[in-house]
Motif scaffolding. Structure first.
Motif, PDB file in Angstrom:
ATOM      1  N   LEU A 117       0.319   3.362  -5.618  1.00 46.75           N
ATOM      2  CA  LEU A 117      -0.629   2.265  -5.840  1.00 46.75           C
ATOM      3  C   LEU A 117      -2.010   2.593  -5.291  1.00 46.75           C
ATOM      4  CD1 LEU A 117       1.473  -0.980  -5.158  1.00 46.75           C
ATOM      5  CD2 LEU A 117       0.507  -0.196  -7.325  1.00 46.75           C
ATOM      6  N   CYS A 118      -2.076   3.303  -4.190  1.00 51.04           N
ATOM      7  CA  CYS A 118      -3.385   3.679  -3.639  1.00 51.04           C
ATOM      8  C   CYS A 118      -4.129   4.604  -4.608  1.00 51.04           C
ATOM      9  CB  CYS A 118      -3.190   4.380  -2.289  1.00 51.04           C
ATOM     10  SG  CYS A 118      -2.625   3.278  -0.968  1.00 51.04           S
ATOM     11  N   LEU A 119      -3.410   5.563  -5.188  1.00 51.99           N
ATOM     12  CA  LEU A 119      -4.047   6.457  -6.148  1.00 51.99           C
ATOM     13  C   LEU A 119      -4.428   5.717  -7.428  1.00 51.99           C
ATOM     14  CD1 LEU A 119      -4.834   9.408  -6.601  1.00 51.99           C
ATOM     15  CD2 LEU A 119      -2.575   9.764  -7.636  1.00 51.99           C
ATOM     16  N   LEU A 120      -3.576   4.793  -7.851  1.00 53.30           N
ATOM     17  CA  LEU A 120      -3.881   4.015  -9.056  1.00 53.30           C
ATOM     18  C   LEU A 120      -5.122   3.141  -8.853  1.00 53.30           C
ATOM     19  CD1 LEU A 120      -2.930   3.173 -11.916  1.00 53.30           C
ATOM     20  CD2 LEU A 120      -1.604   1.355 -10.814  1.00 53.30           C
ATOM     21  N   ARG A 121      -5.242   2.536  -7.694  1.00 52.06           N
ATOM     22  CA  ARG A 121      -6.425   1.724  -7.406  1.00 52.06           C
ATOM     23  C   ARG A 121      -7.691   2.571  -7.375  1.00 52.06           C
ATOM     24  NH1 ARG A 121      -3.261  -1.122  -2.383  1.00 52.06           N
ATOM     25  NH2 ARG A 121      -1.826  -2.398  -3.647  1.00 52.06           N
ATOM     26  N   MET A 122      -7.578   3.771  -6.802  1.00 50.30           N
ATOM     27  CA  MET A 122      -8.743   4.649  -6.758  1.00 50.30           C
ATOM     28  C   MET A 122      -9.235   4.960  -8.170  1.00 50.30           C
ATOM     29  SD  MET A 122      -9.055   8.507  -5.147  1.00 50.30           S
ATOM     30  CE  MET A 122      -8.309   9.279  -6.586  1.00 50.30           C
ATOM     31  N   TRP A 123      -8.338   5.195  -9.089  1.00 52.62           N
ATOM     32  CA  TRP A 123      -8.718   5.534 -10.460  1.00 52.62           C
ATOM     33  C   TRP A 123      -9.232   4.317 -11.227  1.00 52.62           C
ATOM     34  CZ3 TRP A 123      -9.067   9.642 -13.833  1.00 52.62           C
ATOM     35  CH2 TRP A 123      -8.769  10.888 -13.306  1.00 52.62           C
ATOM     36  N   LEU A 124      -8.484   3.237 -11.210  1.00 50.38           N
ATOM     37  CA  LEU A 124      -8.817   2.103 -12.074  1.00 50.38           C
ATOM     38  C   LEU A 124     -10.134   1.444 -11.688  1.00 50.38           C
ATOM     39  CD1 LEU A 124      -5.342   0.362 -12.548  1.00 50.38           C
ATOM     40  CD2 LEU A 124      -6.552   1.877 -14.127  1.00 50.38           C
ATOM     41  N   PRO A 140      -6.830  12.721  -1.895  1.00 56.72           N
ATOM     42  CA  PRO A 140      -6.460  11.487  -2.598  1.00 56.72           C
ATOM     43  C   PRO A 140      -6.352  10.305  -1.643  1.00 56.72           C
ATOM     44  CG  PRO A 140      -4.521  12.816  -2.254  1.00 56.72           C
ATOM     45  CD  PRO A 140      -5.682  13.620  -1.726  1.00 56.72           C
ATOM     46  N   SER A 141      -6.431   9.133  -2.243  1.00 54.14           N
ATOM     47  CA  SER A 141      -6.179   7.911  -1.474  1.00 54.14           C
ATOM     48  C   SER A 141      -4.671   7.718  -1.358  1.00 54.14           C
ATOM     49  CB  SER A 141      -6.807   6.705  -2.192  1.00 54.14           C
ATOM     50  OG  SER A 141      -6.518   5.515  -1.502  1.00 54.14           O
ATOM     51  N   LYS A 142      -4.197   7.569  -0.135  1.00 53.71           N
ATOM     52  CA  LYS A 142      -2.761   7.477   0.084  1.00 53.71           C
ATOM     53  C   LYS A 142      -2.462   6.519   1.216  1.00 53.71           C
ATOM     54  CE  LYS A 142      -2.876  11.679   2.920  1.00 53.71           C
ATOM     55  NZ  LYS A 142      -2.360  13.048   3.076  1.00 53.71           N
ATOM     56  N   GLU A 143      -1.189   6.256   1.358  1.00 57.26           N
ATOM     57  CA  GLU A 143      -0.733   5.316   2.395  1.00 57.26           C
ATOM     58  C   GLU A 143      -1.008   5.891   3.784  1.00 57.26           C
ATOM     59  OE1 GLU A 143       3.502   3.364   3.913  1.00 57.26           O
ATOM     60  OE2 GLU A 143       3.379   4.535   2.053  1.00 57.26           O
ATOM     61  N   THR A 144      -1.683   5.077   4.604  1.00 55.78           N
ATOM     62  CA  THR A 144      -2.065   5.510   5.948  1.00 55.78           C
ATOM     63  C   THR A 144      -1.689   4.417   6.944  1.00 55.78           C
ATOM     64  OG1 THR A 144      -3.925   6.748   5.035  1.00 55.78           O
ATOM     65  CG2 THR A 144      -3.952   6.315   7.401  1.00 55.78           C
ATOM     66  N   SER A 145      -1.066   4.818   8.023  1.00 57.96           N
ATOM     67  CA  SER A 145      -0.654   3.861   9.057  1.00 57.96           C
ATOM     68  C   SER A 145      -1.703   3.835  10.167  1.00 57.96           C
ATOM     69  CB  SER A 145       0.703   4.249   9.647  1.00 57.96           C
ATOM     70  OG  SER A 145       1.693   4.261   8.636  1.00 57.96           O
ATOM     71  N   LEU A 146      -2.066   2.618  10.561  1.00 57.07           N
ATOM     72  CA  LEU A 146      -3.039   2.417  11.638  1.00 57.07           C
ATOM     73  C   LEU A 146      -2.395   1.594  12.741  1.00 57.07           C
ATOM     74  CD1 LEU A 146      -6.260   1.541   9.598  1.00 57.07           C
ATOM     75  CD2 LEU A 146      -5.649   3.742  10.609  1.00 57.07           C
ATOM     76  N   ILE A 147      -2.571   2.049  13.973  1.00 57.44           N
ATOM     77  CA  ILE A 147      -2.073   1.308  15.132  1.00 57.44           C
ATOM     78  C   ILE A 147      -3.277   0.977  16.007  1.00 57.44           C
ATOM     79  CG2 ILE A 147      -0.593   1.375  17.170  1.00 57.44           C
ATOM     80  CD1 ILE A 147       1.179   3.388  15.702  1.00 57.44           C
ATOM     81  N   GLU A 148      -3.516  -0.287  16.166  1.00 56.96           N
ATOM     82  CA  GLU A 148      -4.657  -0.759  16.960  1.00 56.96           C
ATOM     83  C   GLU A 148      -4.123  -1.517  18.174  1.00 56.96           C
ATOM     84  OE1 GLU A 148      -7.033  -3.090  14.401  1.00 56.96           O
ATOM     85  OE2 GLU A 148      -7.659  -1.397  13.115  1.00 56.96           O
ATOM     86  N   GLN A 149      -4.705  -1.211  19.314  1.00 51.41           N
ATOM     87  CA  GLN A 149      -4.295  -1.855  20.551  1.00 51.41           C
ATOM     88  C   GLN A 149      -5.499  -2.551  21.168  1.00 51.41           C
ATOM     89  OE1 GLN A 149      -2.477   0.792  23.335  1.00 51.41           O
ATOM     90  NE2 GLN A 149      -1.935  -0.839  24.808  1.00 51.41           N
ATOM     91  N   ASN A 180       0.844  -1.190   0.000  1.00 53.13           N
ATOM     92  CA  ASN A 180       0.000   0.000   0.000  1.00 53.13           C
ATOM     93  C   ASN A 180       0.883   1.246   0.000  1.00 53.13           C
ATOM     94  OD1 ASN A 180      -2.432  -1.470   0.098  1.00 53.13           O
ATOM     95  ND2 ASN A 180      -2.216  -1.721   2.314  1.00 53.13           N
ATOM     96  N   THR A 181       1.287   1.683  -1.163  1.00 50.05           N
ATOM     97  CA  THR A 181       2.053   2.918  -1.313  1.00 50.05           C
ATOM     98  C   THR A 181       1.142   4.024  -1.839  1.00 50.05           C
ATOM     99  OG1 THR A 181       2.724   2.321  -3.567  1.00 50.05           O
ATOM    100  CG2 THR A 181       4.148   1.593  -1.766  1.00 50.05           C
ATOM    101  N   ASP A 182       1.638   5.251  -1.795  1.00 54.10           N
ATOM    102  CA  ASP A 182       0.827   6.367  -2.280  1.00 54.10           C
ATOM    103  C   ASP A 182       0.480   6.206  -3.762  1.00 54.10           C
ATOM    104  OD1 ASP A 182       0.882   7.497   0.217  1.00 54.10           O
ATOM    105  OD2 ASP A 182       2.572   8.845  -0.233  1.00 54.10           O
ATOM    106  N   CYS A 205      -4.683   1.848   2.486  1.00 53.44           N
ATOM    107  CA  CYS A 205      -5.011   2.981   1.615  1.00 53.44           C
ATOM    108  C   CYS A 205      -6.291   3.618   2.133  1.00 53.44           C
ATOM    109  CB  CYS A 205      -5.199   2.520   0.169  1.00 53.44           C
ATOM    110  SG  CYS A 205      -3.704   1.920  -0.635  1.00 53.44           S
ATOM    111  N   ALA A 206      -6.239   4.906   2.417  1.00 53.34           N
ATOM    112  CA  ALA A 206      -7.407   5.567   2.993  1.00 53.34           C
ATOM    113  C   ALA A 206      -7.402   7.042   2.620  1.00 53.34           C
ATOM    114  CB  ALA A 206      -7.423   5.406   4.513  1.00 53.34           C
ATOM    115  N   HIS A 207      -8.596   7.659   2.742  1.00 55.69           N
ATOM    116  CA  HIS A 207      -8.761   9.097   2.536  1.00 55.69           C
ATOM    117  C   HIS A 207      -8.835   9.781   3.906  1.00 55.69           C
ATOM    118  CE1 HIS A 207      -9.719   8.787  -1.818  1.00 55.69           C
ATOM    119  NE2 HIS A 207     -10.209   7.608  -1.461  1.00 55.69           N
ATOM    120  N   GLU A 208      -8.568  11.053   3.908  1.00 62.34           N
ATOM    121  CA  GLU A 208      -8.641  11.789   5.165  1.00 62.34           C
ATOM    122  C   GLU A 208     -10.082  11.976   5.628  1.00 62.34           C
ATOM    123  OE1 GLU A 208      -6.545  15.420   4.693  1.00 62.34           O
ATOM    124  OE2 GLU A 208      -4.563  14.461   4.478  1.00 62.34           O
ATOM    125  N   THR A 209     -10.995  12.076   4.702  1.00 56.90           N
ATOM    126  CA  THR A 209     -12.410  12.222   5.027  1.00 56.90           C
ATOM    127  C   THR A 209     -13.201  11.140   4.301  1.00 56.90           C
ATOM    128  OG1 THR A 209     -12.819  13.739   3.185  1.00 56.90           O
ATOM    129  CG2 THR A 209     -12.125  14.712   5.286  1.00 56.90           C
TER     130      THR A 209
END
Length: 282
Positions: free
Chosen positions: A19-26, A87-96, A15-17, A107-111
């Motif tokens: 590839l995330c943008l490419l997936r959003m488009w395709l 845009p859809s971009k690389e996002t890090s998630l930390i779950e505890q 999940n790179t920036d 890959c996620a959007h800010e909103t």
């Protein structure tokens, strides 16, 4: 359909920036490109045949192709706007969870604006397509592929609904790619099969009826012999017609000669009587 399936290959890799943008488009672009022809074709059948108060109208293939362009342009505009805004971009998630800490890169959007707009737009296309397919469900097969359109639209709507529900209810993350790929593959194969298989069966049935109606080898020989006999009879008739004409001409000449000889014989008899009278005279 093939391009839509190939678009799922973008799910391979991290999940790179980029590839995330490419997936959003395709994914979203080819979804609309695949769905637009079905919607336009269903609308065309509804306008030509299924609309109440039927009037004679003409919608050419070129006009039908132009009707698909606005749907694609709207999708391109949405993608361009969110490519620069959110845009859809690389996002890090930390779950505890208790003593477990999970680190994920997704890959996620800010909103949720992009997701909301896409659900509204693509969902509206599906709803309208299903409505038009339902309105044209009772048409005869001679007017078009109404039943096939109905099945294809309902199948796509069902698969899309299942994927959306599972994506928001269950935390799939990496498994969501597999789910989307399977859904796309099933939808395209089913929709293509609905249109192609009836035509293949129809062609096979017509070929089988044609082979049954063909004469056997014995019948073919019989027909060839009959044709030869007819040709021979025609040649015989043609050859007999000139001979009959000659015979009639020859017969006519013989009759004329006989009629000419009859007066000659009469004159000869008169001359003989005159000679007899001179001899018997004084």
């Amino acid at each position: 359909c093939g391009l839509f399936n190939l678009a799922c290959l973008s799910f391979m890799g991290g999940n790179t920036d980029e590839l995330c943008l490419l997936r959003m488009w395709l994914v979203h672009f080819f979804f609309v490109v695949t769905l637009a022809p079905l919607l336009v074709k269903t609308y065309r059948m509804y306008v030509l045949v299924g609309k109440p108060g039927l009037k004679r109208q003409k919608i050419s293939h070129f006009k039908t192709a132009l009707m698909m362009v606005p749907f694609i342009l709207i999708e391109v505009a949405i993608l361009l706007i969110f490519t620069f805004v959110d845009p859809s971009k690389e996002t890090s998630l930390i779950e505890q969870d208790a003593s477990t800490v999970t680190y994920r890169v997704v890959c996620a959007h800010e909103t949720i604006a992009f997701t909301t707009v896409q659900l509204a737009y693509e969902g509206a296309i599906l709803v309208v397509g299903c409505f038009l397919a339902y309105k044209t469900r009772n048409m005869k097969d001679d007017f078009g592929e109404c039943k096939q359109l109905l099945l294809a639209m309902y199948n796509i709507a069902l698969i899309a609904s299942i994927i959306i529900v599972l994506a928001y209810v269950a935390e799939l993350y990496g498994k969501l790619r597999i789910l989307v790929t399977v859904g796309v593959c099933w939808s395209t194969i089913f929709s293509s099969g609905v249109f192609v298989l009836p035509r293949l069966l129809q062609v096979q049935q017509s070929n089988s009826t044609a082979t049954r109606s063909r004469p056997s080898t014995f019948d073919r020989r019989g027909t060839v012999s009959d044709i030869r006999e007819r040709l021979a009879m025609r040649e015989g008739n043609l050859s007999s017609q000139p001979s009959n004409g000659l015979d009639s001409v020859v017969g006519g000449k013989q009759q004329q000669e006989e009629t000419e000889e009859e007066p000659k014989s009469g004159k000869e008899s008169e001359e003989e009587t005159q000679e007899c009278e001179t001899i018997s005279g004084p």
